[in-house]
Write a protein that holds these residues in place. Structure first.
Motif, PDB file in Angstrom:
ATOM      1  N   GLU A   1     -22.661  38.278  33.180  1.00  0.00           N
ATOM      2  CA  GLU A   1     -23.330  38.005  31.904  1.00  0.00           C
ATOM      3  C   GLU A   1     -23.937  39.270  31.322  1.00  0.00           C
ATOM      4  O   GLU A   1     -23.826  39.534  30.119  1.00  0.00           O
ATOM      5  CB  GLU A   1     -24.411  36.945  32.094  1.00  0.00           C
ATOM      6  N   MET A   2     -24.582  40.074  32.178  1.00  0.00           N
ATOM      7  CA  MET A   2     -25.193  41.315  31.717  1.00  0.00           C
ATOM      8  C   MET A   2     -24.131  42.267  31.169  1.00  0.00           C
ATOM      9  O   MET A   2     -24.295  42.857  30.095  1.00  0.00           O
ATOM     10  CB  MET A   2     -25.948  41.984  32.863  1.00  0.00           C
ATOM     11  N   LEU A   3     -23.015  42.399  31.873  1.00  0.00           N
ATOM     12  CA  LEU A   3     -21.930  43.279  31.414  1.00  0.00           C
ATOM     13  C   LEU A   3     -21.313  42.781  30.114  1.00  0.00           C
ATOM     14  O   LEU A   3     -20.988  43.591  29.233  1.00  0.00           O
ATOM     15  CB  LEU A   3     -20.863  43.413  32.498  1.00  0.00           C
ATOM     16  N   GLU A   4     -21.166  41.480  29.976  1.00  0.00           N
ATOM     17  CA  GLU A   4     -20.624  40.922  28.732  1.00  0.00           C
ATOM     18  C   GLU A   4     -21.550  41.220  27.557  1.00  0.00           C
ATOM     19  O   GLU A   4     -21.089  41.579  26.467  1.00  0.00           O
ATOM     20  CB  GLU A   4     -20.413  39.414  28.878  1.00  0.00           C
ATOM     21  N   LYS A   5     -22.872  41.107  27.766  1.00  0.00           N
ATOM     22  CA  LYS A   5     -23.834  41.414  26.702  1.00  0.00           C
ATOM     23  C   LYS A   5     -23.782  42.893  26.335  1.00  0.00           C
ATOM     24  O   LYS A   5     -23.821  43.248  25.157  1.00  0.00           O
ATOM     25  CB  LYS A   5     -25.246  41.027  27.133  1.00  0.00           C
ATOM     26  N   GLU A   6     -23.701  43.752  27.346  1.00  0.00           N
ATOM     27  CA  GLU A   6     -23.613  45.189  27.088  1.00  0.00           C
ATOM     28  C   GLU A   6     -22.338  45.536  26.330  1.00  0.00           C
ATOM     29  O   GLU A   6     -22.364  46.356  25.417  1.00  0.00           O
ATOM     30  CB  GLU A   6     -23.679  45.976  28.393  1.00  0.00           C
ATOM     31  N   LYS A   7     -21.233  44.920  26.692  1.00  0.00           N
ATOM     32  CA  LYS A   7     -19.966  45.170  26.002  1.00  0.00           C
ATOM     33  C   LYS A   7     -20.048  44.692  24.559  1.00  0.00           C
ATOM     34  O   LYS A   7     -19.597  45.386  23.648  1.00  0.00           O
ATOM     35  CB  LYS A   7     -18.807  44.493  26.713  1.00  0.00           C
TER      36      LYS A   7
END
Length: 59
Positions: free
Chosen positions: A41-47
């Motif tokens: 989830e964190m990586l998706e938000k950063e992307k």
């Protein structure tokens, strides 16, 4: 790729043992999966934020 997924299923107990040893405390497969979900989830938000910045720069 299917072989990797299959081997991950087979080695669930080994994953829990290694994580417990690394962290120095008992962990469960469920806690590992919750951590993985949080990281995804964190990586998706950063992307999404990076994509938005890139799109704004193009304008």
């Amino acid at each position: 790729m299917n072989g990797k997924v299959e081997s991950m299923k087979v080695n669930k107990e080994e994953l829990v043992k290694r994580a417990s040893a690394i962290l120095g405390r008992d962990v469960t497969h469920e806690s590992i999966m919750k951590t993985v979900e949080s990281l995804v989830e964190m990586l998706e938000k950063e992307k999404a934020a990076a994509d938005e910045r890139q799109f704004a720069a193009i304008k």
